[in-house]
Design an enzyme around this catalytic site. Sequence first.
Site, mmCIF file in Angstrom:
data_model
loop_
_atom_site.group_PDB
_atom_site.id
_atom_site.type_symbol
_atom_site.label_atom_id
_atom_site.label_comp_id
_atom_site.label_asym_id
_atom_site.label_seq_id
_atom_site.Cartn_x
_atom_site.Cartn_y
_atom_site.Cartn_z
ATOM 1 N N GLU B 49 0.879 -1.176 0.000
ATOM 2 C CA GLU B 49 0.000 0.000 0.000
ATOM 3 C C GLU B 49 0.905 1.211 0.000
ATOM 4 O OE1 GLU B 49 -3.664 -1.337 2.763
ATOM 5 O OE2 GLU B 49 -2.870 0.650 3.132
ATOM 6 N N ASP B 60 -5.907 10.054 9.500
ATOM 7 C CA ASP B 60 -4.640 9.477 9.936
ATOM 8 C C ASP B 60 -4.170 10.025 11.265
ATOM 9 O OD1 ASP B 60 -3.694 7.571 7.897
ATOM 10 O OD2 ASP B 60 -3.954 9.281 6.555
ATOM 11 N N TYR B 175 -11.154 -3.911 2.792
ATOM 12 C CA TYR B 175 -10.241 -3.477 3.850
ATOM 13 C C TYR B 175 -11.069 -3.263 5.107
ATOM 14 C CZ TYR B 175 -6.323 -0.783 5.856
ATOM 15 O OH TYR B 175 -5.297 -0.325 6.634
#
Lengths: 405, 274
Positions: B49, B60, B175
């Site tokens: 990734e 994040d 995911y």
Amino acid sequence: MSQLKPNSYKTGPDANGHFGLYGGRYVAETLMPLILDLERAYNEAKADPSFQAELDDFLEHYVGRPSPLYFAERLTEHFGGPKIYFKRDELNHTGAHKINNCMGQILLARRMGKTRIIAETGAGQHGVATATVAARFGLPCVVYMGEDDIKRQSPNVFRMRLLGAEVRPVSSGSRTLKDAMNEALRDWVSNVENTFYIIGTVAGPHPYPALVRDFQSVIGKEARAQMLAREGRLPDAAIACIGGGSNAMGLFYPFLDDPDVALYGVEAAGHGIETGQHAASLAGGRPGVLHGNRTYLLQDADGQIIEAHSISAGLDYPGIGPEHAWLHDMKRVNYVSATDQEALDAFQLCAKQEGIIPALEPAHALAYTGKLAKQLAKDKIILMNMCGRGDKDIFTVAERFGVKL
Amino acid sequence: MSRIARRFAELKKQNRAGFVAFITAGDPNLETSFEILKDLPAAGADVIELGMPFTDPMADGPAIQLSSLRALKAGHTMAKTLDLVRRFRTHDQTTPIVLMGYYNPIYSYGGQKFCKDASTAGIDGLIIVDLSPEEDPELRPHAKAAGLDIIRLATPTTDAKRLPAVLDGASGFLYYVSITGVTGSKDIDPISVAKALKPLKAATSLPVAVGFGIKSEADAKAVAQTADAAVVGSALVAEISRFVGKDGKLSPGAPEAVLSLVRRLAASAHGARN
């Protein structure tokens, strides 16, 4: 962009939260179910007369609405042109329009059973308003604020702490409003179960832009009725400053379908649009995606967000609400700008002529009001939203003048 | 068969979980980032990734935020990300590479052109954190035309009502974001992850990779019992951080340190079902 003129400018957003190309729901998947829940809850609340009744009661007895419509006689004489009226939203409890929206959102949070409040703030006005309603309803509150803004708005930081809120400094990125919003979104993703995010402006993922606009529309609704009662007619122009654009959207929305009312949104031109150091996303940006919506953004050629600059912390944001982006493309609202210096001049002028110390944000609107006044005849009427008072800004202004407080 | 499908088919045949390594393109600079990237497969990464740096990575945690900012400070651009993959492909034609990041740099590049250029460079799929299934119809046809998988995220907030929207149009793999939080923040709980995977596996034939919160060899091993792959990102870019001084100067040894960590984590994931 050539588009057909719609029958009404008040039908947006569509079912998916879009205003034309703009708006939408660009968020991490963790937040999607919440945002859909919020939309459902808001639609139910809107349809429930007891919700509006409760909100109206708090707006009247706690916030102090309706705010007056004031004829600024001395400024009118000073400019020698049209009659200038101020919508006095700086007289609200906490000193700005922000509380109109916070009151609506916290009632919604309670309805949804949420027990923790978060918010982001730039100038601190939204943070103070959020901390205020959180205190009033006994909910814990965390406010994210950029480190640079904490420095330039220290009185508001202290006010939030007095109100029992925790102010968390944000040291990432440009350490201003955009980074505070990133951090608030990170908090929200981490505390989805119990937390309600009170967004302070007409931006973010759907339904926020519509929801905040609706809560702020009380400004324009009142002003429209007050003007009709006072002058027997609508104003020729309505003017408001724009960071994210909540006070402007609130003022403009009830006038959108009045074709004879020209609308002016005043962006912050900072050191000047041509210097690149400004916060005027419509004048100096292009469409992009940030903080949950598509709108005009200040960005470089590679799609990286550029830091905004304005002397006013409340306008220091590289984006603008998506409905403004659409109204700009549709040419219903004229988006103009005022520099730091023009706002400072207007700030002083207003204090001396009217005995009103405006916040630096509406000082931008006043700077443009002065310009427009010079072009309009005496029988015209300008309505300007005095969306905040300037007590919080005296340190910034003093520093600019080299005065130690 | 796509590189992603082929790789997961191989893993299934070997009855082992895959290891997915995340690094940010251009972190801490272009050359160091390439040195790490090219040796990731040998260190045990089954899928890579590659983060596309963005100024405002709102999903994040601090580790990946800093890695993004380091890359941008070193002058990284989207064109350089694509170049990096193009160079990688001269060494490795089989390891799938998935780009991960935020929508604005892609939107700015132009969705259709981006999908075409990414595919030509050797990229296999896209994970765009803030492009919800509601908003991705504007990109999906271009990705499909270019043969790029759109990899969707399921999270602990994805209930039975939401899951069909997530799976509609998903390809490559699914995911699973194992925590409600930003990358690298909370600790993963393998028991609740195993429980969460059951309805996902029942609803889709796509392989399921699990990420966000895997920090240690033990975490990787625990997740690899039930998931088709374990993803580690924050721990890897935090390893790069250790070699970057306060002044931004890079001391030598970062690639070796990152690759050594990848070797340990990958070995744990690969050996989990033995």
